[in-house]
Scaffold this motif. Structure first.
Motif, short mmCIF file in Angstrom:
data_model
loop_
_atom_site.label_atom_id
_atom_site.label_comp_id
_atom_site.label_asym_id
_atom_site.label_seq_id
_atom_site.Cartn_x
_atom_site.Cartn_y
_atom_site.Cartn_z
N LYS A 1 0.83 -1.21 0.00
CA LYS A 1 0.00 0.00 0.00
C LYS A 1 0.86 1.25 0.00
N LEU A 2 1.94 1.24 0.75
CA LEU A 2 2.82 2.41 0.78
C LEU A 2 3.48 2.64 -0.57
N ALA A 3 3.79 1.57 -1.28
CA ALA A 3 4.33 1.72 -2.63
C ALA A 3 3.30 2.37 -3.56
N GLU A 4 2.03 2.03 -3.37
CA GLU A 4 0.96 2.66 -4.16
C GLU A 4 0.87 4.15 -3.84
N LEU A 5 0.97 4.50 -2.56
CA LEU A 5 0.96 5.92 -2.20
C LEU A 5 2.17 6.64 -2.76
N ASP A 6 3.32 6.00 -2.69
CA ASP A 6 4.54 6.58 -3.24
C ASP A 6 4.39 6.86 -4.73
N ALA A 7 3.78 5.91 -5.45
CA ALA A 7 3.59 6.07 -6.89
C ALA A 7 2.62 7.21 -7.21
N LEU A 8 1.72 7.53 -6.26
CA LEU A 8 0.80 8.65 -6.44
C LEU A 8 1.48 10.00 -6.26
N GLY A 9 2.68 9.99 -5.70
CA GLY A 9 3.38 11.23 -5.42
C GLY A 9 3.28 11.69 -3.98
N VAL A 10 2.82 10.81 -3.09
CA VAL A 10 2.80 11.15 -1.67
C VAL A 10 4.23 11.36 -1.18
N ASP A 11 4.45 12.44 -0.45
CA ASP A 11 5.81 12.76 0.03
C ASP A 11 6.10 12.17 1.40
N GLN A 12 5.08 12.11 2.25
CA GLN A 12 5.28 11.59 3.61
C GLN A 12 4.08 10.76 4.03
N PHE A 13 4.35 9.60 4.66
CA PHE A 13 3.30 8.86 5.34
C PHE A 13 3.52 9.02 6.83
N ASN A 14 2.50 9.52 7.50
CA ASN A 14 2.55 9.82 8.91
C ASN A 14 1.63 8.87 9.67
N ILE A 15 2.20 8.03 10.52
CA ILE A 15 1.42 7.06 11.29
C ILE A 15 0.77 7.74 12.48
N TYR A 16 -0.55 7.63 12.59
CA TYR A 16 -1.23 8.02 13.81
C TYR A 16 -1.06 6.88 14.81
N LEU A 17 -0.16 7.09 15.76
CA LEU A 17 0.28 6.02 16.66
C LEU A 17 -0.65 5.94 17.88
N MET A 18 -1.94 5.72 17.61
CA MET A 18 -2.92 5.64 18.69
C MET A 18 -3.47 4.23 18.85
N THR A 19 -2.78 3.25 18.31
CA THR A 19 -3.18 1.86 18.44
C THR A 19 -2.32 1.18 19.50
N GLU A 20 -2.67 -0.05 19.84
CA GLU A 20 -1.88 -0.80 20.82
C GLU A 20 -0.56 -1.25 20.20
N GLY A 21 0.42 -1.52 21.04
CA GLY A 21 1.70 -1.99 20.56
C GLY A 21 2.52 -0.92 19.86
N GLN A 22 2.63 0.25 20.48
CA GLN A 22 3.28 1.38 19.82
C GLN A 22 4.75 1.12 19.53
N GLU A 23 5.47 0.59 20.50
CA GLU A 23 6.89 0.31 20.27
C GLU A 23 7.07 -0.71 19.15
N ARG A 24 6.20 -1.71 19.12
CA ARG A 24 6.30 -2.74 18.09
C ARG A 24 6.06 -2.14 16.70
N THR A 25 5.09 -1.25 16.60
CA THR A 25 4.83 -0.61 15.31
C THR A 25 6.06 0.15 14.84
N LEU A 26 6.66 0.93 15.71
CA LEU A 26 7.85 1.70 15.34
C LEU A 26 9.00 0.77 14.95
N GLU A 27 9.14 -0.33 15.68
CA GLU A 27 10.23 -1.27 15.40
C GLU A 27 10.04 -1.94 14.03
N ILE A 28 8.82 -2.38 13.75
CA ILE A 28 8.57 -3.04 12.46
C ILE A 28 8.81 -2.07 11.31
N TYR A 29 8.33 -0.85 11.45
CA TYR A 29 8.59 0.14 10.41
C TYR A 29 10.10 0.39 10.26
#
Length: 333
Positions: A299-327
């Motif tokens: 999905k991020l590759a699709e956004l990149d192809a659209l010309g999106v400059d930045q993807f900003n994660i709204y980090l309001m879900t559970e497992g915040q450290e895990r999300t940052l680590e996986i990214y």
């Protein structure tokens, strides 16, 4: 330019938690760190950002989203100029008409005309230029001229605010990750930029949405139903003004919104918020970045192809450290 990555952390107490997560994001390769500006629902984020600036080295910082209503335009401009000094040139402004910061205290979003007037003053003023405001010539004479200018990105959904973004802003904030809506949004803003004699290609596109990485897609969707419900607050205003027949605002943005969502700002941006019950699985998938690391990369590759400059994660879900680590380990590289 390759897609850059940001993260938005709520200014919940204790304030040290926000700083820890922004430090972690910086270590994992995120280039931008954001926080909400809703001074009653959460702690005020201006002093917290000053502490975050002192505790980080590279990550760029800002509020997602401030407004010129609850904060007088001269006050918010001076605050950002001060933070630009403290951070040694790492501040970025995102500004909109105001949602939870204003509605929760019984005020409506700033009217479109005064909003544009404020933005036309704030951008040069916070960057050290003389401006005229309230019939007075004013200047932040202490702004450090050697620092880079503070960028101003404009958040909005409707054609009038998107036009302001095109005429005045450095970029557009889009709070959802649906490719069709992103195309319409940027086309609307860039048309206004072109009409104003600006370079439409220079207008940056920043997409903001939750991202929950999991093999259990059903569980991931439950983590994010609050988000399309939050977006629906803005969309209901658009429906009231323009209707939902697709002639002005695309039906892809309006069709999912019921007449009454029962929105409760006390559960604003909270996992499990009851007002998210109307949000379907399809809307979760369209508006967010969910699933396995491979699915997120697609999905991020699709956004990149659209010309999106930045993807900003709204980090309001559970497992915040895990999300940052996986990214940091599997997605950003």
């Amino acid at each position: 330019m390759p897609l850059s990555f940001g993260v938005t952390v709520l200014p919940d107490p204790p304030y040290q938690r926000l700083i820890e997560l922004l430090q972690l994001a910086e270590r994992h390769g995120f280039e931008y760190g954001w926080t909400y500006d809703s001074h009653v629902l959460w702690q005020d984020s201006i002093p917290t950002m000053a502490l975050a600036a002192a505790a980080t080295e590279r990550i760029k910082l800002g509020q997602m989203v401030t407004n010129p209503g609850t904060r007088d335009p001269t006050v918010v401009a001076s605050a950002y100029a001060t933070l630009q000094d403290i951070s040694n040139g790492r501040m970025v402004m995102v500004i909109g008409r105001g949602d939870s910061a204003r509605r929760y205290i019984g005020q409506q979003p700033v009217r479109v005309g005064p909003f544009e007037d404020a933005l036309r003053m704030i951008k040069p003023f916070m960057n050290g230029e003389k401006v005229t405001w309230n019939d007075a010539e004013i200047e932040l004479s202490w702004v450090r001229p050697e620092l880079p200018p503070i960028e101003m990105h404009v958040a909005g959904y409707g054609p009038k605010v998107l036009a302001i973004a095109g005429r005045v802003g450095d970029g557009v904030i889009i709070q959802l990750a649906d490719p069709d809506i992103i195309r319409w949004t940027m086309a609307t803003a860039r048309k206004a930029a072109e009409d104003a004699g600006r370079d439409p290609a220079a207008l940056r596109c920043i997409v903001c949405a939750p991202s929950h990485i999991s093999d259990d897609i059903a569980a991931a969707r439950e983590q994010v139903r609050w988000f399309p419900a939050m977006v629906s607050n803005h969309v209901r205003d658009l429906i009231a003004r323009y209707g939902a027949d697709g002639s002005v605002v695309p039906k892809a943005l309006t069709d999912y919104v019921p007449a009454d969502t029962g929105y409760d700002y006390d559960e604003h941006s909270r996992v499990g918020a009851r007002h998210g019950a109307f949000v379907t699985d399809e809307i979760c998938d369209r508006f967010c970045v969910l699933g396995t690391p491979e699915q997120a990369r697609e999905k991020l590759a699709e956004l990149d192809a659209l010309g999106v400059d930045q993807f900003n994660i709204y980090l309001m879900t559970e497992g915040q450290e895990r999300t940052l680590e996986i990214y940091g380990k599997e997605i950003i590289p």
